[in-house]
Design a protein around this motif. Sequence first.
Motif, PDB file in Angstrom:
ATOM      1  N   ASN A 166      25.414 -33.657  31.134  1.00  0.00           N
ATOM      2  CA  ASN A 166      24.372 -32.765  30.620  1.00  0.00           C
ATOM      3  C   ASN A 166      23.986 -33.219  29.218  1.00  0.00           C
ATOM      4  O   ASN A 166      24.436 -32.670  28.222  1.00  0.00           O
ATOM      5  CB  ASN A 166      24.894 -31.324  30.610  1.00  0.00           C
ATOM      6  N   MET A 167      23.152 -34.246  29.137  1.00  0.00           N
ATOM      7  CA  MET A 167      22.798 -34.863  27.858  1.00  0.00           C
ATOM      8  C   MET A 167      21.287 -35.061  27.771  1.00  0.00           C
ATOM      9  O   MET A 167      20.577 -34.935  28.778  1.00  0.00           O
ATOM     10  CB  MET A 167      23.553 -36.184  27.691  1.00  0.00           C
ATOM     11  N   PRO A 168      20.752 -35.372  26.590  1.00  0.00           N
ATOM     12  CA  PRO A 168      19.297 -35.446  26.430  1.00  0.00           C
ATOM     13  C   PRO A 168      18.608 -36.429  27.376  1.00  0.00           C
ATOM     14  O   PRO A 168      17.513 -36.148  27.875  1.00  0.00           O
ATOM     15  CB  PRO A 168      19.135 -35.877  24.969  1.00  0.00           C
ATOM     16  N   GLU A 169      19.226 -37.583  27.617  1.00  0.00           N
ATOM     17  CA  GLU A 169      18.595 -38.564  28.495  1.00  0.00           C
ATOM     18  C   GLU A 169      18.393 -38.029  29.911  1.00  0.00           C
ATOM     19  O   GLU A 169      17.439 -38.414  30.598  1.00  0.00           O
ATOM     20  CB  GLU A 169      19.431 -39.850  28.534  1.00  0.00           C
ATOM     21  N   ALA A 208      11.375 -23.115  23.861  1.00  0.00           N
ATOM     22  CA  ALA A 208      12.733 -22.923  23.347  1.00  0.00           C
ATOM     23  C   ALA A 208      13.412 -24.272  23.114  1.00  0.00           C
ATOM     24  O   ALA A 208      13.109 -25.267  23.783  1.00  0.00           O
ATOM     25  CB  ALA A 208      13.555 -22.100  24.335  1.00  0.00           C
ATOM     26  N   THR A 209      14.335 -24.305  22.177  1.00  0.00           N
ATOM     27  CA  THR A 209      15.198 -25.464  21.968  1.00  0.00           C
ATOM     28  C   THR A 209      16.378 -25.366  22.918  1.00  0.00           C
ATOM     29  O   THR A 209      17.045 -24.328  22.978  1.00  0.00           O
ATOM     30  CB  THR A 209      15.717 -25.500  20.515  1.00  0.00           C
ATOM     31  N   LEU A 210      16.641 -26.424  23.669  1.00  0.00           N
ATOM     32  CA  LEU A 210      17.785 -26.430  24.579  1.00  0.00           C
ATOM     33  C   LEU A 210      19.021 -26.951  23.852  1.00  0.00           C
ATOM     34  O   LEU A 210      18.988 -28.017  23.238  1.00  0.00           O
ATOM     35  CB  LEU A 210      17.508 -27.306  25.799  1.00  0.00           C
ATOM     36  N   LEU A 211      20.095 -26.182  23.935  1.00  0.00           N
ATOM     37  CA  LEU A 211      21.385 -26.590  23.367  1.00  0.00           C
ATOM     38  C   LEU A 211      22.253 -27.069  24.523  1.00  0.00           C
ATOM     39  O   LEU A 211      22.641 -26.283  25.385  1.00  0.00           O
ATOM     40  CB  LEU A 211      22.033 -25.420  22.631  1.00  0.00           C
ATOM     41  N   LEU A 212      22.529 -28.364  24.567  1.00  0.00           N
ATOM     42  CA  LEU A 212      23.237 -28.996  25.677  1.00  0.00           C
ATOM     43  C   LEU A 212      24.670 -29.296  25.275  1.00  0.00           C
ATOM     44  O   LEU A 212      24.924 -29.860  24.213  1.00  0.00           O
ATOM     45  CB  LEU A 212      22.545 -30.302  26.073  1.00  0.00           C
ATOM     46  N   TYR A 213      25.602 -28.933  26.140  1.00  0.00           N
ATOM     47  CA  TYR A 213      27.019 -29.240  25.894  1.00  0.00           C
ATOM     48  C   TYR A 213      27.575 -29.924  27.126  1.00  0.00           C
ATOM     49  O   TYR A 213      27.336 -29.496  28.255  1.00  0.00           O
ATOM     50  CB  TYR A 213      27.813 -27.968  25.605  1.00  0.00           C
ATOM     51  N   LEU A 225      15.851 -30.729  21.833  1.00  0.00           N
ATOM     52  CA  LEU A 225      17.167 -30.829  22.463  1.00  0.00           C
ATOM     53  C   LEU A 225      18.226 -31.063  21.400  1.00  0.00           C
ATOM     54  O   LEU A 225      18.052 -31.905  20.514  1.00  0.00           O
ATOM     55  CB  LEU A 225      17.208 -31.993  23.461  1.00  0.00           C
ATOM     56  N   VAL A 226      19.314 -30.312  21.476  1.00  0.00           N
ATOM     57  CA  VAL A 226      20.467 -30.520  20.605  1.00  0.00           C
ATOM     58  C   VAL A 226      21.675 -30.710  21.512  1.00  0.00           C
ATOM     59  O   VAL A 226      21.932 -29.874  22.386  1.00  0.00           O
ATOM     60  CB  VAL A 226      20.698 -29.331  19.651  1.00  0.00           C
ATOM     61  N   PHE A 227      22.390 -31.799  21.310  1.00  0.00           N
ATOM     62  CA  PHE A 227      23.459 -32.180  22.231  1.00  0.00           C
ATOM     63  C   PHE A 227      24.793 -32.298  21.517  1.00  0.00           C
ATOM     64  O   PHE A 227      24.884 -32.834  20.417  1.00  0.00           O
ATOM     65  CB  PHE A 227      23.127 -33.526  22.883  1.00  0.00           C
ATOM     66  N   ARG A 228      25.814 -31.769  22.183  1.00  0.00           N
ATOM     67  CA  ARG A 228      27.180 -31.961  21.703  1.00  0.00           C
ATOM     68  C   ARG A 228      28.057 -32.363  22.890  1.00  0.00           C
ATOM     69  O   ARG A 228      28.143 -31.633  23.880  1.00  0.00           O
ATOM     70  CB  ARG A 228      27.713 -30.691  21.046  1.00  0.00           C
ATOM     71  N   GLY A 229      28.675 -33.537  22.797  1.00  0.00           N
ATOM     72  CA  GLY A 229      29.618 -34.007  23.804  1.00  0.00           C
ATOM     73  C   GLY A 229      31.025 -33.865  23.260  1.00  0.00           C
ATOM     74  O   GLY A 229      31.520 -34.783  22.585  1.00  0.00           O
ATOM     75  N   GLU A 230      31.632 -32.708  23.543  1.00  0.00           N
ATOM     76  CA  GLU A 230      32.919 -32.319  22.954  1.00  0.00           C
ATOM     77  C   GLU A 230      32.834 -32.529  21.440  1.00  0.00           C
ATOM     78  O   GLU A 230      31.860 -32.107  20.807  1.00  0.00           O
ATOM     79  CB  GLU A 230      34.061 -33.086  23.623  1.00  0.00           C
ATOM     80  N   ARG A 273      23.944 -35.237  18.842  1.00  0.00           N
ATOM     81  CA  ARG A 273      22.607 -35.805  18.675  1.00  0.00           C
ATOM     82  C   ARG A 273      21.561 -34.717  18.850  1.00  0.00           C
ATOM     83  O   ARG A 273      21.824 -33.689  19.445  1.00  0.00           O
ATOM     84  CB  ARG A 273      22.343 -36.918  19.707  1.00  0.00           C
ATOM     85  N   ARG A 274      20.371 -34.978  18.336  1.00  0.00           N
ATOM     86  CA  ARG A 274      19.261 -34.061  18.542  1.00  0.00           C
ATOM     87  C   ARG A 274      17.975 -34.861  18.686  1.00  0.00           C
ATOM     88  O   ARG A 274      17.824 -35.927  18.097  1.00  0.00           O
ATOM     89  CB  ARG A 274      19.165 -33.017  17.432  1.00  0.00           C
TER      90      ARG A 274
END
Length: 376
Positions: free
Chosen positions: A149-152, A332-337, A104-109, A114-115
Motif C-alpha cells: 500500500n504505497m504511492p506507486e 482528501a489527502t490519502l495517508l498510506l501505511y 499522498l503521504v506514505f509510511r512503511g513502518e 515519503r509524500r
Amino acid sequence: MNDSEPLWSPSDEQREAAPMTDFMKRAAAASGRAIADFDALHAWSVADREGFWPLIWDYCGVVGERGDRILVDGDKMPGARFFPDARLNFAENLLKKTGASDALVFRGEDKVERRLSWDELHALVSRLQQWLVAQGVGTGDRVAAMMPNMPETVACMLAVTSLGAIWSSCSPDFGEQGVLDRFGQIEPVVFIAPDGYWYNGKRIAVRDKVAAVLDKMPTVRAALIVDYLGEADAVAGSIDRASALASALSGFSPGAIAFERLPFDHPLYILFSSGTTGIPKCIVHCAGGILLQHLKEQRLHAGIVEGDRFFYFTTCGWMMWNWLVTGLASGATLLLYDGSPFYPDGNAIFDFAQAEKMTYFGTSAKFIDSVRKAEL
C-alpha cells in the motif's frame, strides 16, 4: 457506561455543518417533499431512484457527460442499467485537484517515509500512462499488481484506469499459488510488483515469487518492479520481461494525462472472493457504480471533504484499499501505511495519526481487538 450508551454523539453545530445535512436540504428542494431526517432521505432514495442518483452525481461534482436517461429496466435484477448514455473516466474524477499540497503521504513502518503532492502525482501518472501505451495497453486490458500500500500503487491504478484498462491487485504477502489462483484467471498483459517489502522490521524478498508467477502467466507482456528496498534494478535485471520502474519511465516526460471516457458500466476493478470454497471467484465492479457509491458513502456518511487527511488501515488485497483511494475524488489527502501496525511498538498507527493530523481513521475489527488485548 453501559453497552446501550453511544461512545460519542455530534453536537447540534456539527450536525448542522455536516455534508449529510446539507444534502438533505438539497434533496428536499429537488424532490419537493419534506426530508427532515435520515430515514426520510433513505425512503426517498429508494422510492425515487431517478431523482436521487442524479442529485448525487451533481452534488459530488462528477466529471463526465451524464446523458439524458437515468435508469432503464429498473425492475430487472440483473438487467437494470443506470445512466446508460453517460461517459466518464474514473481516474479523471480522482485527479481533479492540482497543486503543491499533499495528495499522498506514505509510511512503511519506521523504514520509509515519503509524500507526493497533487502535481507530483499527476506527473507520475502521466509518465506511467505513456509507458503503458508503449506496451500496447488499452481499453479492456487487465493489469495485475502484487503491491504494498504505497504511492506507486495508487499512481499505477490511476494510469491503468485512465486508459480504460482494468485494475486488479493483491498484497505481496500472498503465496505464489494464491497470486496465480487470482490473476491467472484474468490474463493480465502487465504485472506490477515490488522488489520486496518490510514487515515487523524485517526485509521480505519476493524476487523468486515474482519470477515464478511470471513464468506461469504467459499473457504478461511486461512487468514493472517498484523500488521499496532499494533493490529494484537488481531484481528486474534477473527476471525476464521485467524492468525497474525508474528505468522504465526514464524516457517519458510528464505531460497532460489523456482520460478515456467510457460507458458508465465499463469494468474498472476485478476483486476476488475469499477462496474458502475453492479457487477465488472474480468480482467485477464498474467505473460509474464504484465512483457514485464511494462518493455517496465518503461525502455523506463519512463526511469527507477537501483537505481532510484520510486513513484506512488496509492492504491492496482488501476491498477497503479500493474504497480508500476514491478519497482523492473529494480532494482528501490519502495517508498510506504499509507493514505491521505493531512495529516497532503498538503506537505506530497512532503516532502516524498524530504526526499527520489524521481527520478520518478507518481500520478493521481485528485491529481494534488487538489494541484492546494489548491494553494500548
